[in-house]
Design an enzyme around this catalytic site. Structure first.
Site, PDB file in Angstrom:
ATOM      1  CE  LYS A 100       3.060  -1.018  -2.298  1.00 48.11           C
ATOM      2  NZ  LYS A 100       2.090  -2.359  -2.342  1.00 48.11           N
ATOM      3  CG  ASP A 248      -1.205  -7.756  -5.337  1.00 47.95           C
ATOM      4  OD1 ASP A 248      -1.355  -7.373  -4.403  1.00 47.95           O
ATOM      5  OD2 ASP A 248      -1.739  -7.067  -6.359  1.00 47.95           O
TER       6      ASP A 248
HETATM    7  C1  NCD Z   1      -4.623  -5.237  -2.823  1.00 44.05           C
HETATM    8  C2  NCD Z   1      -5.361  -5.452  -1.558  1.00 44.05           C
HETATM    9  O1  NCD Z   1      -6.682  -6.059  -1.487  1.00 44.05           O
HETATM   10  O2  NCD Z   1      -4.815  -5.189  -0.236  1.00 44.05           O
HETATM   11  N1  NCD Z   1      -5.425  -4.943  -3.799  1.00 44.05           N
HETATM   12  C3  NCD Z   1      -5.038  -5.696  -5.213  1.00 44.05           C
HETATM   13  O3  NCD Z   1      -6.086  -5.413  -5.950  1.00 44.05           O
HETATM   14  N2  NCD Z   1      -4.049  -5.549  -5.518  1.00 44.05           N
HETATM   15  C4  NCD Z   1      -3.983  -3.785  -2.959  1.00 44.05           C
HETATM   16  C5  NCD Z   1      -2.803  -3.734  -3.672  1.00 44.05           C
HETATM   17  O4  NCD Z   1      -1.672  -4.327  -3.626  1.00 44.05           O
HETATM   18  O5  NCD Z   1      -3.135  -2.812  -4.565  1.00 44.05           O
HETATM   19 ZN    ZN Z   2      -0.561  -5.600  -3.189  1.00 42.68          ZN
END
Ligand code: NCD
Ligand code: ZN
Length: 345
Positions: A100, A248
Site C-alpha cells: 500500500k 474502505d
Molecule cells: C482511513 C482510516 O481511517 O484509516 N480513513 C478514510 O477516511 N478512508 C484511511 C484511508 O483509507 O484513507
Molecule cells: Zn482506506
C-alpha cells in the site's frame, strides 16, 4: 413474493480492521458477509515488514469468533526504507497480496508514507517483476492543492508518471471519487483497476456540508460533487471488470469523529451488502452486482472467486444498529439516509 439474488460470497478489496479491542469489535461485522479482505496496514506503528504482517495476520485470526471463517489478505505499508527483498519474500510465501502506497500525510496514519518517489523505485520495479499489486491512496498532499482536486492532481503528477516508468506494475487506485479517475482506469490497460466504496456511491459533498456538518460522512478522499457520484455509480454498475468493491470501512470512535478536528473514515462493514444492493437495484443493474462484489476483485488479484454463495432478499426496510460497541467506544454505522430493502439471508 420475495425477490432473491444469489451471489458468490463477496470479498472486500480495501478494509481497515485496526487492532486490539477495535479489531475484536469490527472483524465479525466484515466476516459475517465477506470471505476475504485486503487488510490495510495503517496501524500505529504501521505494518511495514513481512514479519509484522505475519504477526498482524495472527492477531486477526485470533480475534475471529470460532464460528466464523474469514481470510485476511495482508498488505505491507510502503515506506522509503522498504526492502525489496523483504517484499518479494512476503509475496512468495503467499503472506501478502499487495503493498500500500500512502503519500506521506494524505490520510489517517500516513505519516510514514512516501515523500520522495525515487526512493521507492527499487521496490516498485521488484513488484512489477513479480506481479505484486500496488494499492494506491491517490491524493497529493501539497497544501496548495484544493482538497477536492487532490485525486485529479495525483493522477497527473504522480500516478501516470509512476506507471510510465514502471511498466508492468499492477496498480489498484483505491476508493476512487471522481469521474476523471474512472475515465483514467477505462483508458488504461488491464494492469490498472480501481476500488469503489459503498459510501461514495451514495453521498456527495452536500451530504457532508449542507444543513450542518455531518462528521460520519467525512472520509478521505472526501466525497465530491454529485456528477462524480453519478459517474462512480456508472462505473460500478457497468460490468467493467476493472472496477470492484473495496469498502474502505474505517472505524473511528464517535468521540473521535464528533470532534473539533474529526477523524476521516466511514464505517460501513455492517451494512455494505444492503447499501450496494440498493444502489444496483435502483440502477436496474442487479445482474452486475456479483461481478462488482465477488468476481472482478479476485480476477484482478489472480485469485479464485469464492465457491460459497450468499443469498440477498428484498423485503420490508432492514434496520441496522446505529452504532456498534467496541472496547474503545461506540462506532457509528454509516446511515445512507434512505431505507434499505435488501438483506443477506
Ligand atoms: C482511513 C482510516 O481511517 O484509516 N480513513 C478514510 O477516511 N478512508 C484511511 C484511508 O483509507 O484513507
Ligand atoms: Zn482506506
Amino acid at each position: 413474493m420475495t425477490q432473491t439474488l444469489t451471489l458468490r460470497r463477496p470479498d472486500d478489496w480495501h478494509l481497515h480492521l485496526r487492532d486490539g479491542e477495535m479489531l475484536k469489535a469490527v472483524l465479525p461485522e466484515t466476516a459475517r458477509h465477506f470471505a476475504r479482505a485486503i487488510i490495510m496496514p495503517n496501524l500505529v506503528p504501521p505494518v511495514v515488514t513481512g514479519a509484522q504482517a505475519a504477526a498482524y495476520r495472527d492477531r486477526i485470526l485470533a480475534a475471529l469468533p470460532e464460528d466464523m471463517r474469514f481470510e485476511p489478505l495482508m498488505t505491507l505499508y510502503l515506506t522509503e526504507d522498504t526492502d525489496p527483498a523483504d517484499v518479494a519474500a512476503a509475496a512468495a510465501s503467499g503472506l501478502i497480496k499487495a503493498v500500500k502506497l500512502y503519500p506521506a500525510g494524505a490520510t489517517t496514519n500516513s505519516a510514514s508514507g512516501v515523500r520522495d518517489f525515487d526512493k521507492v523505485r527499487g521496490v516498485l520495479e521488484k513488484m512489477a517483476e513479480i506481479g505484486l499489486t500496488l494499492c494506491v491512496h491517490g491524493e497529493v498532499t501539497d497544501p496548495e492543492v484544493d482538497i477536492f482536486d487532490r485525486e485529479t492532481v495525483f493522477i497527473d503528477r504522480v500516478l501516470d508518471p509512476l506507471r510510465r516508468v514502471t511498466p508492468g506494475l499492477r496498480v489498484v487506485m483505491e476508493h476512487i471519487t471522481t469521474s476523471g479517475a474512472a475515465d483514467y482506469v477505462r483508458g488504461s490497460d488491464t494492469d490498472l483497476g480501481a476500488t469503489i466504496t459503498a459510501h461514495h456511491l451514495i453521498i456527495n459533498r452536500n451530504h457532508i456540508l449542507v444543513g450542518g456538518i455531518k462528521p460520519h460522512y467525512y472520509c478521505l478522499p472526501v466525497a465530491k460533487r454529485e456528477s462524480h457520484r453519478v459517474a462512480l455509480v456508472g462505473a460500478a454498475t457497468s460490468g467493467d471488470a476493472r472496477f470492484f468493491l473495496g469498502t474502505d470501512s474505517a472505524p473511528h470512535t464517535d468521540p473521535n469523529k464528533e470532534s473539533a478536528c474529526g477523524c476521516a473514515g466511514c464505517f460501513t462493514a455492517t451494512n455494505t451488502m444492503s447499501l450496494v444492493a440498493e444502489v444496483f437495484d435502483h440502477e436496474g443493474a442487479l445482474d452486475k452486482l456479483e461481478g462488482f462484489c465477488s468476481l472482478n476483485g479476485p480476477a484482478f488479484y489472480r485469485l479464485p472467486a469464492n465457491e460459497e454463495r450468499i443469498t440477498l432478499e428484498k423485503g420490508a426496510p432492514v434496520s441496522y444498529p446505529a452504532h456498534i460497541v467496541s472496547g474503545e467506544g461506540p462506532v457509528t454505522v454509516f446511515d445512507p439516509g434512505f431505507p434499505l430493502h435488501w438483506r443477506v439471508a
